[in-house]
Scaffold this motif. Structure first.
Motif, PDB file in Angstrom:
ATOM      1  N   LEU A 155       0.833  -1.202   0.000  1.00 48.08           N
ATOM      2  CA  LEU A 155       0.000   0.000   0.000  1.00 48.08           C
ATOM      3  C   LEU A 155       0.873   1.260   0.000  1.00 48.08           C
ATOM      4  CD1 LEU A 155      -3.064   0.912   0.238  1.00 48.08           C
ATOM      5  CD2 LEU A 155      -2.460   1.461   2.590  1.00 48.08           C
ATOM      6  N   HIS A 156       1.972   1.203   0.731  1.00 46.98           N
ATOM      7  CA  HIS A 156       2.919   2.318   0.767  1.00 46.98           C
ATOM      8  C   HIS A 156       3.392   2.655  -0.660  1.00 46.98           C
ATOM      9  CE1 HIS A 156       6.385   4.437   2.930  1.00 46.98           C
ATOM     10  NE2 HIS A 156       6.716   4.504   1.662  1.00 46.98           N
ATOM     11  N   GLU A 157       3.761   1.619  -1.412  1.00 44.61           N
ATOM     12  CA  GLU A 157       4.245   1.864  -2.776  1.00 44.61           C
ATOM     13  C   GLU A 157       3.105   2.307  -3.694  1.00 44.61           C
ATOM     14  OE1 GLU A 157       7.323   2.186  -3.179  1.00 44.61           O
ATOM     15  OE2 GLU A 157       7.875   1.279  -1.267  1.00 44.61           O
TER      16      GLU A 157
ATOM     17  N   ALA B 194       0.597   4.071  -2.812  1.00 46.20           N
ATOM     18  CA  ALA B 194       0.353   5.481  -2.485  1.00 46.20           C
ATOM     19  C   ALA B 194       1.384   6.384  -3.160  1.00 46.20           C
ATOM     20  CB  ALA B 194       0.365   5.678  -0.970  1.00 46.20           C
ATOM     21  N   HIS B 195       2.588   5.845  -3.379  1.00 46.45           N
ATOM     22  CA  HIS B 195       3.606   6.634  -4.084  1.00 46.45           C
ATOM     23  C   HIS B 195       3.245   6.867  -5.544  1.00 46.45           C
ATOM     24  CE1 HIS B 195       6.617   7.582  -1.216  1.00 46.45           C
ATOM     25  NE2 HIS B 195       6.978   6.337  -0.948  1.00 46.45           N
ATOM     26  N   LEU B 196       2.413   6.018  -6.106  1.00 43.16           N
ATOM     27  CA  LEU B 196       1.969   6.258  -7.484  1.00 43.16           C
ATOM     28  C   LEU B 196       1.065   7.492  -7.526  1.00 43.16           C
ATOM     29  CD1 LEU B 196       1.167   2.657  -8.820  1.00 43.16           C
ATOM     30  CD2 LEU B 196       3.191   4.033  -9.262  1.00 43.16           C
TER      31      LEU B 196
ATOM     32  N   SER C 236       6.349  11.805  -3.132  1.00 39.63           N
ATOM     33  CA  SER C 236       7.212  12.093  -1.981  1.00 39.63           C
ATOM     34  C   SER C 236       6.522  11.777  -0.663  1.00 39.63           C
ATOM     35  CB  SER C 236       7.651  13.559  -2.008  1.00 39.63           C
ATOM     36  OG  SER C 236       6.514  14.376  -1.905  1.00 39.63           O
ATOM     37  N   HIS C 237       7.329  11.765   0.404  1.00 37.71           N
ATOM     38  CA  HIS C 237       6.813  11.461   1.740  1.00 37.71           C
ATOM     39  C   HIS C 237       6.288  12.729   2.409  1.00 37.71           C
ATOM     40  CE1 HIS C 237       9.626   7.758   1.742  1.00 37.71           C
ATOM     41  NE2 HIS C 237       8.383   7.347   1.588  1.00 37.71           N
ATOM     42  N   ASN C 238       5.274  13.318   1.830  1.00 40.04           N
ATOM     43  CA  ASN C 238       4.718  14.532   2.440  1.00 40.04           C
ATOM     44  C   ASN C 238       3.445  14.200   3.222  1.00 40.04           C
ATOM     45  OD1 ASN C 238       2.772  14.154   0.507  1.00 40.04           O
ATOM     46  ND2 ASN C 238       3.512  15.770  -0.853  1.00 40.04           N
TER      47      ASN C 238
HETATM   48 ZN   LIG Z   1       8.060   5.575   0.593  1.00 39.59          ZN
END
Ligand SMILES: [Zn+2]
Length: 177
Positions: A131-133, A135-137, A141-143
């Motif tokens: 899910l983390h990856e 969400a990166h789509l 960035s980690h904002n």
């Molecule tokens: Zn990440």
């Protein structure tokens, strides 16, 4: 695949081959290429060996990559339903070359790679890493916006703790990206 049923094997002898043997699937058949000077015994030994190798390769990679994609689609349905077009990856694969990272994604070609080390972890941790990856789509960035998406997963906090624990235990592996 065909399960335990033995596939149709076509053996091709080549005078140019010295000792290399290779095999590939061609529809329902498996083609095994062997050197022309192989004896019948060597032929049957190598056919068995190449079939086993092919089956192992397909079972390990194809099944789990397909499973990973199914998992990604389920996670998008559950936690990122508004992003069905943005979050769906073009490819998602298990890989062995993550250099200490749990997963990575390339928004440009929408590909996601998950470390084989995650394969052994509990389901809910695999879901978090994936899910983390995903969400990166949506947010590369980690904002704050990114973490808000990730926080839709109820066990996000717990999974991060789990991964930090594993990273600490394996000396100096970096934190998940
Ligand atoms: Zn990440």
């Amino acid at each position: 695949m065909a399960g335990t049923r033995k596939p149709v094997v076509e053996v091709r002898r080549s005078q140019r081959r010295r000792r290399t043997v290779s095999a590939y699937r061609d529809g329902e058949r498996v083609v095994v290429l062997i050197p022309d000077q192989f004896s019948r015994a060597e032929e049957s030994e190598w056919v068995d060996r190449m079939l086993a190798r092919l089956a192992a390769r397909e079972g390990r990679l194809a099944r789990s990559d397909a499973e990973l994609l199914a998992r990604a689609n389920r996670l998008i349905d559950l936690y990122l339903p508004g992003y069905a077009t943005k979050a769906v990856p073009a490819s998602v694969r298990w890989v062995t070359n993550q250099n200490g990272r749990w997963g990575s994604c390339t928004p440009a070609d929408r590909s996601i790679r998950i470390s084989h080390r995650v394969q052994e972890m509990p389901e809910w941790v695999i879901d978090y890493v994936l899910l983390h990856e995903l969400a990166h789509l949506i947010v590369p960035s980690h904002n704050a916006r990114f973490w808000a998406l990730v926080a839709r997963y109820p066990k996000a906090e717990r999974a991060r703790g789990y991964l930090e624990g594993v990273a600490a235990a394996s000396s100096c592996a970096p934190l998940p990206t």
